[in-house]
Scaffold this motif. Structure first.
Motif, PDB file in Angstrom:
ATOM      1  N   ASN A   1      31.139  42.130  14.567  1.00 50.40           N
ATOM      2  CA  ASN A   1      32.352  41.440  14.113  1.00 50.40           C
ATOM      3  C   ASN A   1      33.596  42.040  14.755  1.00 50.40           C
ATOM      4  OD1 ASN A   1      31.181  39.479  12.470  1.00 50.40           O
ATOM      5  ND2 ASN A   1      31.124  40.845  10.699  1.00 50.40           N
ATOM      6  N   GLU A   2      33.635  43.348  14.874  1.00 48.72           N
ATOM      7  CA  GLU A   2      34.786  44.005  15.498  1.00 48.72           C
ATOM      8  C   GLU A   2      34.871  43.659  16.983  1.00 48.72           C
ATOM      9  OE1 GLU A   2      38.273  45.898  15.871  1.00 48.72           O
ATOM     10  OE2 GLU A   2      37.262  45.358  14.008  1.00 48.72           O
ATOM     11  N   ALA A   3      33.728  43.560  17.658  1.00 47.70           N
ATOM     12  CA  ALA A   3      33.723  43.184  19.079  1.00 47.70           C
ATOM     13  C   ALA A   3      34.244  41.760  19.256  1.00 47.70           C
ATOM     14  CB  ALA A   3      32.318  43.316  19.659  1.00 47.70           C
ATOM     15  N   ILE A   4      33.844  40.864  18.365  1.00 49.31           N
ATOM     16  CA  ILE A   4      34.339  39.480  18.425  1.00 49.31           C
ATOM     17  C   ILE A   4      35.839  39.453  18.175  1.00 49.31           C
ATOM     18  CG2 ILE A   4      34.288  37.237  17.234  1.00 49.31           C
ATOM     19  CD1 ILE A   4      31.242  37.787  16.781  1.00 49.31           C
ATOM     20  N   ARG A   5      36.287  40.189  17.182  1.00 51.56           N
ATOM     21  CA  ARG A   5      37.708  40.244  16.846  1.00 51.56           C
ATOM     22  C   ARG A   5      38.514  40.769  18.041  1.00 51.56           C
ATOM     23  NH1 ARG A   5      41.384  43.792  15.338  1.00 51.56           N
ATOM     24  NH2 ARG A   5      42.901  43.300  13.747  1.00 51.56           N
ATOM     25  N   THR A   6      38.063  41.840  18.640  1.00 55.71           N
ATOM     26  CA  THR A   6      38.748  42.435  19.784  1.00 55.71           C
ATOM     27  C   THR A   6      38.804  41.458  20.962  1.00 55.71           C
ATOM     28  OG1 THR A   6      38.077  44.640  19.092  1.00 55.71           O
ATOM     29  CG2 THR A   6      38.726  44.391  21.395  1.00 55.71           C
ATOM     30  N   ARG A   7      37.690  40.786  21.224  1.00 52.46           N
ATOM     31  CA  ARG A   7      37.638  39.818  22.325  1.00 52.46           C
ATOM     32  C   ARG A   7      38.593  38.649  22.067  1.00 52.46           C
ATOM     33  NH1 ARG A   7      32.504  38.598  22.221  1.00 52.46           N
ATOM     34  NH2 ARG A   7      32.740  36.587  21.221  1.00 52.46           N
ATOM     35  N   ARG A   8      38.614  38.148  20.843  1.00 49.76           N
ATOM     36  CA  ARG A   8      39.494  37.011  20.535  1.00 49.76           C
ATOM     37  C   ARG A   8      40.961  37.399  20.615  1.00 49.76           C
ATOM     38  NH1 ARG A   8      36.067  34.058  15.946  1.00 49.76           N
ATOM     39  NH2 ARG A   8      34.757  32.850  17.352  1.00 49.76           N
ATOM     40  N   ILE A   9      41.294  38.557  20.108  1.00 46.19           N
ATOM     41  CA  ILE A   9      42.690  39.000  20.196  1.00 46.19           C
ATOM     42  C   ILE A   9      43.095  39.136  21.659  1.00 46.19           C
ATOM     43  CG2 ILE A   9      44.229  40.969  19.779  1.00 46.19           C
ATOM     44  CD1 ILE A   9      42.926  41.203  16.999  1.00 46.19           C
ATOM     45  N   GLY A  10      42.211  39.680  22.482  1.00 49.18           N
ATOM     46  CA  GLY A  10      42.489  39.773  23.917  1.00 49.18           C
ATOM     47  C   GLY A  10      42.709  38.402  24.532  1.00 49.18           C
ATOM     48  N   GLN A  11      41.863  37.429  24.176  1.00 45.97           N
ATOM     49  CA  GLN A  11      42.016  36.055  24.677  1.00 45.97           C
ATOM     50  C   GLN A  11      43.370  35.492  24.264  1.00 45.97           C
ATOM     51  OE1 GLN A  11      38.124  34.521  22.973  1.00 45.97           O
ATOM     52  NE2 GLN A  11      38.691  32.837  24.322  1.00 45.97           N
ATOM     53  N   ILE A  12      43.717  35.689  23.003  1.00 52.06           N
ATOM     54  CA  ILE A  12      44.969  35.150  22.470  1.00 52.06           C
ATOM     55  C   ILE A  12      46.161  35.801  23.156  1.00 52.06           C
ATOM     56  CG2 ILE A  12      46.427  35.021  20.405  1.00 52.06           C
ATOM     57  CD1 ILE A  12      43.718  34.791  18.795  1.00 52.06           C
ATOM     58  N   LEU A  13      46.132  37.110  23.322  1.00 52.44           N
ATOM     59  CA  LEU A  13      47.260  37.805  23.952  1.00 52.44           C
ATOM     60  C   LEU A  13      47.435  37.405  25.414  1.00 52.44           C
ATOM     61  CD1 LEU A  13      46.878  41.347  22.359  1.00 52.44           C
ATOM     62  CD2 LEU A  13      48.618  39.624  21.831  1.00 52.44           C
ATOM     63  N   ARG A  14      46.329  37.284  26.147  1.00 50.21           N
ATOM     64  CA  ARG A  14      46.421  36.828  27.544  1.00 50.21           C
ATOM     65  C   ARG A  14      47.003  35.417  27.605  1.00 50.21           C
ATOM     66  NH1 ARG A  14      41.881  39.649  27.865  1.00 50.21           N
ATOM     67  NH2 ARG A  14      40.503  37.901  27.464  1.00 50.21           N
ATOM     68  N   ALA A  15      46.501  34.555  26.731  1.00 51.14           N
ATOM     69  CA  ALA A  15      46.994  33.171  26.710  1.00 51.14           C
ATOM     70  C   ALA A  15      48.467  33.121  26.306  1.00 51.14           C
ATOM     71  CB  ALA A  15      46.153  32.333  25.753  1.00 51.14           C
ATOM     72  N   ALA A  16      48.873  33.960  25.374  1.00 51.86           N
ATOM     73  CA  ALA A  16      50.273  33.986  24.944  1.00 51.86           C
ATOM     74  C   ALA A  16      51.175  34.428  26.089  1.00 51.86           C
ATOM     75  CB  ALA A  16      50.437  34.921  23.753  1.00 51.86           C
ATOM     76  N   ALA A  17      50.759  35.439  26.839  1.00 56.68           N
ATOM     77  CA  ALA A  17      51.567  35.903  27.971  1.00 56.68           C
ATOM     78  C   ALA A  17      51.702  34.804  29.018  1.00 56.68           C
ATOM     79  CB  ALA A  17      50.955  37.160  28.581  1.00 56.68           C
ATOM     80  N   GLU A  18      50.589  34.166  29.357  1.00 64.05           N
ATOM     81  CA  GLU A  18      50.630  33.091  30.353  1.00 64.05           C
ATOM     82  C   GLU A  18      51.474  31.919  29.857  1.00 64.05           C
ATOM     83  OE1 GLU A  18      46.482  32.335  31.037  1.00 64.05           O
ATOM     84  OE2 GLU A  18      46.220  34.227  32.126  1.00 64.05           O
ATOM     85  N   THR A  19      51.360  31.606  28.587  1.00 65.30           N
ATOM     86  CA  THR A  19      52.133  30.503  28.014  1.00 65.30           C
ATOM     87  C   THR A  19      53.605  30.855  27.969  1.00 65.30           C
ATOM     88  OG1 THR A  19      50.212  29.835  26.716  1.00 65.30           O
ATOM     89  CG2 THR A  19      52.338  28.968  26.017  1.00 65.30           C
ATOM     90  N   TYR A  20      53.922  32.093  27.632  1.00 66.19           N
ATOM     91  CA  TYR A  20      55.317  32.509  27.594  1.00 66.19           C
ATOM     92  C   TYR A  20      55.943  32.406  28.984  1.00 66.19           C
ATOM     93  CZ  TYR A  20      59.632  34.837  26.645  1.00 66.19           C
ATOM     94  OH  TYR A  20      60.975  35.087  26.531  1.00 66.19           O
ATOM     95  N   VAL A  21      55.208  32.788  29.998  1.00 67.02           N
ATOM     96  CA  VAL A  21      55.736  32.688  31.361  1.00 67.02           C
ATOM     97  C   VAL A  21      56.109  31.240  31.682  1.00 67.02           C
ATOM     98  CG1 VAL A  21      55.094  32.851  33.812  1.00 67.02           C
ATOM     99  CG2 VAL A  21      54.636  34.770  32.279  1.00 67.02           C
ATOM    100  N   LEU A  22      55.306  30.305  31.215  1.00 65.32           N
ATOM    101  CA  LEU A  22      55.561  28.897  31.505  1.00 65.32           C
ATOM    102  C   LEU A  22      56.619  28.255  30.605  1.00 65.32           C
ATOM    103  CD1 LEU A  22      51.885  27.682  32.005  1.00 65.32           C
ATOM    104  CD2 LEU A  22      53.605  28.118  33.773  1.00 65.32           C
TER     105      LEU A  22
END
Length: 190
Positions: free
Chosen positions: A9-30
């Motif tokens: 569960n912690e590995a899934i949580r960590t992976r999802r947060i990473g996905q969300i943060l990467r997507a947020a950075a890319e979205t913020y740039v745009l």
């Protein structure tokens, strides 16, 4: 089917947060602060509710993104500036990282704008932490080179110049940024 372990569960949580943060950075740039949680969910290829499960709003998400990026920025400053590397080498390293990691670029861009898009109490905290963790080490490195009493201002202007030049590639999502050329242009004597 056996239930997931705490570690799974912690590995899934960590992976999802990473996905969300990467997507947020890319979205913020745009889109800048006009980004919406729906945009981030779509960019992360996750459900809208999943993003809200981890973050209550875009400011909460942006705060987490900036804190993680500040941790990385402080480490970079220590690795380069306190180890005796040149300011030019530090600038080249920053440009390279910004091209690969939009979260770091977002941090430096927002810092150049004094974090004005964040609620003021939070902006004040980020301004001070950025000053202490990024500007001061760079200013100290500049001070030893130039003996300029305004080295804080000079450090800030160097960062702003690098952000402006990097933005030309980052906003186009182009991999053709020439870090060496930009650093020579802006930091030639450092």
């Amino acid at each position: 089917m056996t239930p997931r372990t705490k570690e799974q569960n912690e590995a899934i949580r960590t992976r999802r947060i990473g996905q969300i943060l990467r997507a947020a950075a890319e979205t913020y740039v745009l889109k800048g602060i006009n980004m919406e949680m729906r945009d981030i969910a779509a960019a992360a290829d996750l459900g809208y509710g999943t993003v809200y499960h981890y973050y209550k709003n875009k400011y909460d998400l942006l705060s987490d993104l900036l804190n993680m990026a500040l941790d990385e920025a402080e480490k970079m400053g220590l690795n380069y500036l306190s180890q005796g590397s040149s300011v030019k080498a530090y600038g080249i390293a920053l440009l390279g990282r910004w091209r690969k990691d939009p979260s770091l670029f977002v941090l430096y861009k927002l810092a150049c704008e004094h974090f004005r898009e964040l609620p003021e109490p939070e902006a004040a905290v980020f301004r001070e932490r950025f000053r202490q963790g990024v500007i001061t080490p760079l200013a100290e490195a500049l001070g030893t080179i130039t003996k300029d009493p305004r080295s804080d201002e000079s450090a800030f202007l160097i960062i702003a110049g690098l952000v402006g030049c990097a933005g030309l590639s980052v906003y186009r999502r182009s991999a053709d940024m020439n870090e060496q050329e930009i650093a020579i242009l802006l930091l030639g004597s450092f």
